[in-house]
Design a protein around this motif. Structure first.
Motif, PDB file in Angstrom:
ATOM      1  N   TYR A  59      52.183  32.659  27.589  1.00 18.86           N
ATOM      2  CA  TYR A  59      51.048  32.800  26.695  1.00 18.86           C
ATOM      3  C   TYR A  59      50.664  31.440  26.128  1.00 18.86           C
ATOM      4  N   ARG A  60      49.443  31.394  25.620  1.00 18.10           N
ATOM      5  CA  ARG A  60      48.963  30.186  24.971  1.00 18.10           C
ATOM      6  C   ARG A  60      47.938  30.595  23.932  1.00 18.10           C
ATOM      7  N   ARG A  61      48.003  29.955  22.790  1.00 12.69           N
ATOM      8  CA  ARG A  61      47.069  30.281  21.718  1.00 12.69           C
ATOM      9  C   ARG A  61      45.925  29.281  21.710  1.00 12.69           C
ATOM     10  N   TYR A  62      44.721  29.800  21.723  1.00 11.23           N
ATOM     11  CA  TYR A  62      43.510  29.000  21.561  1.00 11.23           C
ATOM     12  C   TYR A  62      42.776  29.584  20.361  1.00 11.23           C
ATOM     13  N   ALA A  63      42.664  28.800  19.290  1.00 10.92           N
ATOM     14  CA  ALA A  63      42.026  29.222  18.035  1.00 10.92           C
ATOM     15  C   ALA A  63      42.674  30.529  17.579  1.00 10.92           C
ATOM     16  N   GLY A  64      41.933  31.617  17.521  1.00  8.13           N
ATOM     17  CA  GLY A  64      42.475  32.875  17.021  1.00  8.13           C
ATOM     18  C   GLY A  64      42.895  33.844  18.097  1.00  8.13           C
ATOM     19  N   LEU A  65      42.940  33.407  19.355  1.00  9.37           N
ATOM     20  CA  LEU A  65      43.284  34.295  20.459  1.00  9.37           C
ATOM     21  C   LEU A  65      44.536  33.830  21.199  1.00  9.37           C
ATOM     22  N   TYR A  66      45.334  34.798  21.594  1.00 15.14           N
ATOM     23  CA  TYR A  66      46.483  34.540  22.457  1.00 15.14           C
ATOM     24  C   TYR A  66      46.123  35.017  23.856  1.00 15.14           C
ATOM     25  N   PHE A  67      46.199  34.115  24.821  1.00 14.28           N
ATOM     26  CA  PHE A  67      45.965  34.432  26.224  1.00 14.28           C
ATOM     27  C   PHE A  67      47.340  34.624  26.857  1.00 14.28           C
ATOM     28  N   CYS A  68      47.633  35.830  27.337  1.00 14.24           N
ATOM     29  CA  CYS A  68      48.962  36.161  27.860  1.00 14.24           C
ATOM     30  C   CYS A  68      48.855  36.621  29.308  1.00 14.24           C
ATOM     31  N   MET A  69      49.804  36.171  30.115  1.00  7.44           N
ATOM     32  CA  MET A  69      49.899  36.632  31.492  1.00  7.44           C
ATOM     33  C   MET A  69      51.353  36.964  31.785  1.00  7.44           C
ATOM     34  N   CYS A  70      51.574  38.105  32.392  1.00  6.59           N
ATOM     35  CA  CYS A  70      52.921  38.534  32.767  1.00  6.59           C
ATOM     36  C   CYS A  70      53.113  38.267  34.252  1.00  6.59           C
ATOM     37  N   HIS A  85      44.654  27.898  31.085  1.00  6.23           N
ATOM     38  CA  HIS A  85      43.787  26.810  30.620  1.00  6.23           C
ATOM     39  C   HIS A  85      42.506  26.735  31.452  1.00  6.23           C
ATOM     40  N   HIS A  86      42.639  26.953  32.742  1.00  4.48           N
ATOM     41  CA  HIS A  86      41.482  26.971  33.650  1.00  4.48           C
ATOM     42  C   HIS A  86      40.489  28.049  33.215  1.00  4.48           C
ATOM     43  N   TYR A  87      40.982  29.231  32.913  1.00  3.36           N
ATOM     44  CA  TYR A  87      40.132  30.338  32.464  1.00  3.36           C
ATOM     45  C   TYR A  87      39.426  29.989  31.148  1.00  3.36           C
ATOM     46  N   VAL A  88      40.172  29.420  30.220  1.00  6.95           N
ATOM     47  CA  VAL A  88      39.591  29.054  28.928  1.00  6.95           C
ATOM     48  C   VAL A  88      38.529  27.963  29.092  1.00  6.95           C
ATOM     49  N   GLU A  89      38.778  26.996  29.966  1.00  5.81           N
ATOM     50  CA  GLU A  89      37.775  25.948  30.201  1.00  5.81           C
ATOM     51  C   GLU A  89      36.486  26.519  30.784  1.00  5.81           C
ATOM     52  N   ILE A  90      36.604  27.468  31.702  1.00  6.02           N
ATOM     53  CA  ILE A  90      35.415  28.080  32.289  1.00  6.02           C
ATOM     54  C   ILE A  90      34.674  28.906  31.239  1.00  6.02           C
ATOM     55  N   LEU A  91      35.406  29.657  30.424  1.00  7.92           N
ATOM     56  CA  LEU A  91      34.764  30.395  29.339  1.00  7.92           C
ATOM     57  C   LEU A  91      34.046  29.438  28.391  1.00  7.92           C
ATOM     58  N   ASP A  92      34.685  28.311  28.106  1.00  7.01           N
ATOM     59  CA  ASP A  92      34.105  27.331  27.195  1.00  7.01           C
ATOM     60  C   ASP A  92      32.840  26.719  27.775  1.00  7.01           C
ATOM     61  N   ARG A  93      32.852  26.427  29.055  1.00 10.65           N
ATOM     62  CA  ARG A  93      31.650  25.879  29.704  1.00 10.65           C
ATOM     63  C   ARG A  93      30.526  26.907  29.757  1.00 10.65           C
ATOM     64  N   SER A 127      37.988  26.132  41.546  1.00 10.77           N
ATOM     65  CA  SER A 127      36.874  25.247  41.227  1.00 10.77           C
ATOM     66  C   SER A 127      36.055  25.815  40.068  1.00 10.77           C
ATOM     67  N   LYS A 128      36.010  25.061  38.980  1.00 10.27           N
ATOM     68  CA  LYS A 128      35.225  25.498  37.825  1.00 10.27           C
ATOM     69  C   LYS A 128      33.746  25.566  38.172  1.00 10.27           C
ATOM     70  N   ARG A 129      33.270  24.591  38.917  1.00 10.35           N
ATOM     71  CA  ARG A 129      31.858  24.560  39.304  1.00 10.35           C
ATOM     72  C   ARG A 129      31.462  25.791  40.102  1.00 10.35           C
ATOM     73  N   SER A 130      32.311  26.180  41.039  1.00 10.37           N
ATOM     74  CA  SER A 130      31.996  27.355  41.869  1.00 10.37           C
ATOM     75  C   SER A 130      31.921  28.617  41.022  1.00 10.37           C
ATOM     76  N   VAL A 131      32.854  28.775  40.103  1.00 10.83           N
ATOM     77  CA  VAL A 131      32.859  29.973  39.265  1.00 10.83           C
ATOM     78  C   VAL A 131      31.621  29.996  38.376  1.00 10.83           C
ATOM     79  N   ILE A 132      31.306  28.871  37.738  1.00 10.03           N
ATOM     80  CA  ILE A 132      30.131  28.804  36.870  1.00 10.03           C
ATOM     81  C   ILE A 132      28.855  29.060  37.681  1.00 10.03           C
ATOM     82  N   ARG A 133      28.785  28.487  38.887  1.00  8.08           N
ATOM     83  CA  ARG A 133      27.614  28.688  39.734  1.00  8.08           C
ATOM     84  C   ARG A 133      27.456  30.167  40.102  1.00  8.08           C
ATOM     85  N   LEU A 134      28.550  30.830  40.453  1.00  7.89           N
ATOM     86  CA  LEU A 134      28.499  32.243  40.810  1.00  7.89           C
ATOM     87  C   LEU A 134      28.085  33.110  39.616  1.00  7.89           C
TER      88      LEU A 134
END
Length: 161
Positions: A59-70, A85-93, A127-134
């Motif tokens: 898990y990792r905490r970003y601001a008020g959210l905990y992102f957890c993966m099992c 972190h990759h997921y959070v960066e794409i959400l942020d973009r 690829s962040k660009r590919s996800v954002i483009r899609l």
């Protein structure tokens, strides 16, 4: 393999839950209750890995959210942290400085972005660009469909008068 992804607020509210392994509804609620209790009560100086029921929860905490993966015990925890972190960066973009409210009111987009990154619990697109483009292409298709539906409904309204 990632078994499930949880986004939990500091108050223990689930903001996103994606299950890649079969769990019944009662098992899911028990898992969420148990893990949120464990993760929310951990100190900020402790590591981001928890041994749980023969699995490893990263898990990792970003601001008020905990992102957890099992994940399985044999999986690389640092790679899972990188996926988070990759997921959070794409959400942020995509949202432009994402916050919890973005995920509450646009949960379908958060799920869509997660589905572009992970398929069946495995990393699909790095690829962040590919996800954002899609996602932007999908948004433009939705807007086009809305415009066509509005114009069609206005034509039908004029004809039926």
């Amino acid at each position: 393999m990632i078994h499930f992804v949880l986004l939990v607020s500091r108050q223990g509210k689930v903001r996103l839950a994606k299950w890649y392994s079969p769990y019944t509804l009662s098992e899911r609620s028990k898992v969420i209750r148990e893990l949120s209790g464990i993760i929310l009560n951990r100190g900020p100086k402790l590591c981001n890995f928890v041994e749980w029921r023969g699995f490893r929860v990263v898990y990792r905490r970003y601001a008020g959210l905990y992102f957890c993966m099992c994940v399985d015990e044999k999986d690389n925890e640092l790679e899972v942290l990188d996926i988070i972190h990759h997921y959070v960066e794409i959400l942020d973009r995509y949202f432009g400085s994402v916050c919890e409210l973005d995920l509450i009111f646009n949960f379908h987009k958060a799920y869509y972005i997660l589905d572009e990154i992970l398929i069946a619990g495995e990393l699909q697109e790095s690829s962040k660009r590919s996800v954002i483009r899609l996602v932007c292409t999908h948004d433009s298709l939705v807007e086009t469909a809305k415009e066509q539906a509005n114009s069609l409904s206005s034509v039908i309204a004029q004809v039926t008068k």
